[in-house]
Structure formats: C-alpha cells, structure tokens
Scaffold this motif. Structure first.
Motif, PDB file in Angstrom:
ATOM      1  N   LEU A 261       0.809  -1.217   0.000  1.00  0.00           N
ATOM      2  CA  LEU A 261       0.000   0.000   0.000  1.00  0.00           C
ATOM      3  C   LEU A 261       0.844   1.271   0.000  1.00  0.00           C
ATOM      4  O   LEU A 261       0.546   2.220  -0.743  1.00  0.00           O
ATOM      5  N   VAL A 262       1.887   1.316   0.822  1.00  0.00           N
ATOM      6  CA  VAL A 262       2.627   2.573   0.995  1.00  0.00           C
ATOM      7  C   VAL A 262       4.122   2.437   0.743  1.00  0.00           C
ATOM      8  O   VAL A 262       4.842   3.445   0.772  1.00  0.00           O
ATOM      9  N   GLY A 263       4.623   1.230   0.511  1.00  0.00           N
ATOM     10  CA  GLY A 263       6.052   1.049   0.322  1.00  0.00           C
ATOM     11  C   GLY A 263       6.782   0.777   1.624  1.00  0.00           C
ATOM     12  O   GLY A 263       6.264   1.035   2.710  1.00  0.00           O
ATOM     13  N   THR A 264       7.994   0.286   1.499  1.00  0.00           N
ATOM     14  CA  THR A 264       8.768  -0.108   2.678  1.00  0.00           C
ATOM     15  C   THR A 264       9.171   1.086   3.536  1.00  0.00           C
ATOM     16  O   THR A 264       9.076   1.057   4.758  1.00  0.00           O
ATOM     17  N   GLY A 265       9.666   2.158   2.905  1.00  0.00           N
ATOM     18  CA  GLY A 265      10.175   3.305   3.656  1.00  0.00           C
ATOM     19  C   GLY A 265       9.136   3.917   4.560  1.00  0.00           C
ATOM     20  O   GLY A 265       9.380   4.137   5.758  1.00  0.00           O
ATOM     21  N   LEU A 266       7.965   4.212   4.013  1.00  0.00           N
ATOM     22  CA  LEU A 266       6.910   4.829   4.823  1.00  0.00           C
ATOM     23  C   LEU A 266       6.383   3.856   5.863  1.00  0.00           C
ATOM     24  O   LEU A 266       6.064   4.254   6.994  1.00  0.00           O
ATOM     25  N   GLY A 309       7.827  14.561  10.316  1.00  0.00           N
ATOM     26  CA  GLY A 309       8.642  13.869   9.335  1.00  0.00           C
ATOM     27  C   GLY A 309       7.842  12.863   8.518  1.00  0.00           C
ATOM     28  O   GLY A 309       7.993  12.762   7.302  1.00  0.00           O
ATOM     29  N   VAL A 310       6.962  12.112   9.199  1.00  0.00           N
ATOM     30  CA  VAL A 310       6.092  11.153   8.490  1.00  0.00           C
ATOM     31  C   VAL A 310       5.200  11.890   7.498  1.00  0.00           C
ATOM     32  O   VAL A 310       4.985  11.420   6.379  1.00  0.00           O
ATOM     33  N   GLY A 311       4.699  13.055   7.899  1.00  0.00           N
ATOM     34  CA  GLY A 311       3.879  13.853   6.994  1.00  0.00           C
ATOM     35  C   GLY A 311       4.630  14.252   5.741  1.00  0.00           C
ATOM     36  O   GLY A 311       4.084  14.196   4.629  1.00  0.00           O
ATOM     37  N   PHE A 312       5.897  14.635   5.888  1.00  0.00           N
ATOM     38  CA  PHE A 312       6.720  14.998   4.735  1.00  0.00           C
ATOM     39  C   PHE A 312       6.854  13.820   3.775  1.00  0.00           C
ATOM     40  O   PHE A 312       6.723  13.960   2.550  1.00  0.00           O
ATOM     41  N   ILE A 313       7.135  12.633   4.328  1.00  0.00           N
ATOM     42  CA  ILE A 313       7.334  11.456   3.499  1.00  0.00           C
ATOM     43  C   ILE A 313       6.025  11.023   2.850  1.00  0.00           C
ATOM     44  O   ILE A 313       5.979  10.633   1.675  1.00  0.00           O
ATOM     45  N   ARG A 314       4.958  11.100   3.607  1.00  0.00           N
ATOM     46  CA  ARG A 314       3.645  10.651   3.106  1.00  0.00           C
ATOM     47  C   ARG A 314       3.088  11.558   2.020  1.00  0.00           C
ATOM     48  O   ARG A 314       2.619  11.103   0.979  1.00  0.00           O
ATOM     49  N   ILE A 315       3.150  12.861   2.250  1.00  0.00           N
ATOM     50  CA  ILE A 315       2.508  13.815   1.343  1.00  0.00           C
ATOM     51  C   ILE A 315       3.346  14.060   0.093  1.00  0.00           C
ATOM     52  O   ILE A 315       2.836  14.196  -1.001  1.00  0.00           O
ATOM     53  N   PHE A 316       4.680  14.074   0.281  1.00  0.00           N
ATOM     54  CA  PHE A 316       5.533  14.436  -0.851  1.00  0.00           C
ATOM     55  C   PHE A 316       6.264  13.219  -1.417  1.00  0.00           C
ATOM     56  O   PHE A 316       7.165  13.341  -2.188  1.00  0.00           O
TER      57      PHE A 316
END
Length: 316
Positions: A261-266, A309-316
């Motif tokens: 759904l979101v990939g390993t990193g996120l 930080g999670v927001g940065f990775i998730r949104i962008f």
C-alpha cells in the motif's frame, strides 16, 4: 489512512511485546528460549488464522521454483534482528541499541523504495522525503536520548560506562546496529512481496513466522539450552507472558498488509512512531511489571517531530 492506522497499531504493540518477552525470559532463563517460545506461539496463532482464512497451510511447489530465493528469508532476517538486539544491548546501552537500528531501517527503507528492490512499489527519493526521514531520525534521537541528556547536564552523570565501552570497539557495534536495522527493513519488504505472491497476507505472515521458529529451534538445540519454567520472586507466572508471540505475529501480518500500500520506507517510519508512543506510555504507567519512568516534555517534542517527518514522506 488504513495503512497509517495499521502501522501505528503494530508499532505500539512492539514495546508491549518486548516487555512481555522480557518477563517470559525471567521464567525460562534464556533469551533464545524465550524467543523460540514467542515465535512458536505466534506460528500456531497464524496457522489457525490461515486455516480459517484460506483453509490450507500449504502452497504450490511451482511458487518455490518460480520465485527468487530471497523470498523465504523474511523469518530468518527477523531472528537475526532479534538476536542482534540481544547482543547489542550490553555493548551500546538502551539508547544506542534503539537509535542505530532505526538509522539502518530508515536508510534501507528509502533505498528499497527508490529502486523498487524486492518488488516493492517505487517511490523515488526527493529532497523533501529525505528531509522527512531526517526529521523522523531526529525525533527518535530526541525521544530516546533527550531526557538522558537533560539529566546528565543537571546531575553530571558518571561517564565511566561510556569510557568502558570504548575497549570493545564501540563503532564496530554501532555499525552492527545499523546493519540489523537494514535487515529489518529488508524483512518488511520481503514479507510484503511474499503476501502478494501467496495472495494472502495471513499466509505470508505464517510462512515467515514458521521459518523464524525453525531457525530458533535449531539454535536452541545446538546450544543445548534447557527447556524449563521457573517461578520469579516466589510468585506465579502471569498468563500474559505467553502473549508476546501473538503480538509479534500481528506485527508481521501488519507489515505484509502495509508494504504493497505505501512502500517499505513509509511503512518503517509509521511503525517507528507507534513504537515510540507505546514505549513512552509503558514507561509512564509501568505496564506489564515495567519500572515507571514519567514522560518528559522533550520526549513529547520528539514524537511531534517524528509525526511531522512522516507527513513529509507521506505527502511528498
């Protein structure tokens, strides 16, 4: 949104599992026996769910021959990660034993996503995503170590432990900690693809746990560790000390669901946020016979930085 809820929930459960397994270790006398017991309980739990879900524990042999060899290593990597933390703790202490694997998890997660390794969804590394990852790492460091820094400044804590650690080649152990984090991120990606191949998240989690259980049984047999249960402090063993395996099974299952759904990193960083929140609450309230250690304001600030930080990775 579903992935975020799953990630926070399974991350929250990780420190609970750690506390439960620590209590189990007191009763069985060995971290390896405790891990084997936990994995065995988790495997049985997942076997029952798998039978109810798809009515079989087996799969076609053609899957083994047609898929890459690394697809079956998720359970082994989980055992290595668990054993690595056991070995790192007396060398690095509690703070660095958390931070070094987290650094490895974040780095590996972003690399896996950027190149689509282990058939993970590709999510190219951008400056904003990198900044988000750095914020998450800073938040982890502040949450784990910030209170200790303040206490050290006010109370001038003795630095003898740090000096003693130098004789063990401290940086080699730090690198080992980063490597265990890399292996953990690889496990997350591998299990995610295994779920896609088997067309069942539950089945994939069962296979991963079964591999880990077999590995631990072999380790315990080679080391000839006794299988026994002792009473601790003249009290009976609590029923909940057997529940760690179920929480661990749900953790693996949650990761299998999240990665496609979101990939390993996120997936890694969302779980980390849940892990930190769960750890702070256990410390605050002394759950599961853990010593109470009230939350400090700086730790709350660290959690908020992680969420940004999670927001940065998730949104962008």
């Amino acid at each position: 949104m579903l992935a975020i809820i799953i990630g926070l929930s399974i991350g929250f459960g990780l420190p609970i599992q750690t506390s439960i397994n620590s209590r189990l270790r007191k009763s069985v006398g060995s971290p390896f026996v405790a891990s084997m017991t936990s994995f065995t309980v988790g495997t049985i739990f997942l076997a029952i769910i798998t039978l109810f879900s798809i009515h079989t524990l087996f799969f076609k042999w053609s899957i083994v021959t047609s898929q890459p060899w690394w697809l079956w290593l998720g359970g082994l990597l989980g055992v290595v990660y668990l054993t690595g933390n056991i070995l790192l703790f007396p060398k690095l202490g509690s703070v660095q034993t958390v931070i070094m694997p987290v650094l490895g998890q974040i780095i590996a997660g972003l690399v896996i996503d950027n190149f689509g390794l282990f058939y993970s969804p590709i999510s190219h590394l951008t400056g904003i995503r990198l900044a988000g990852a750095l914020l998450v790492l800073c938040g982890v460091i502040i949450t784990v170590a910030g209170k200790g820094w303040i206490d050290a400044r006010h109370n001038k804590i003795d630095k003898q432990t740090e000096n003693d650690n130098k004789q063990y080649g401290l940086w080699l152990w730090r690198i080992a900690g980063i490597v265990t984090g890399v292996l953990s991120a690889m496990q997350t990606a591998i299990n995610g693809h295994l779920g896609t191949v088997l067309h069942s998240s539950v089945h994939a989690a069962f296979v991963s746990f079964l591999v880990g259980t077999v590995c631990l049984i072999i380790i315990v047999a080679i080391m000839r560790l006794p299988l026994k249960i002792d009473k601790t402090n003249s009290t009976s063993n609590p029923w909940w000390m057997w529940m760690g395996g179920i929480i661990g099974a749900l953790f693996v299952l949650g990761n299998v669901v999240m990665v496609p759904l979101v990939g390993t990193g996120l997936a890694v960083v969302i779980v980390l946020v849940g892990l930190m929140i769960g750890s702070l609450l256990i410390d605050q309230f002394g759950w599961l016979e853990s010593p109470r250690n009230p939350i400090a304001v700086i730790q709350i600030i660290g959690i908020l930085i992680m969420i940004i930080g999670v927001g940065f990775i998730r949104i962008f």
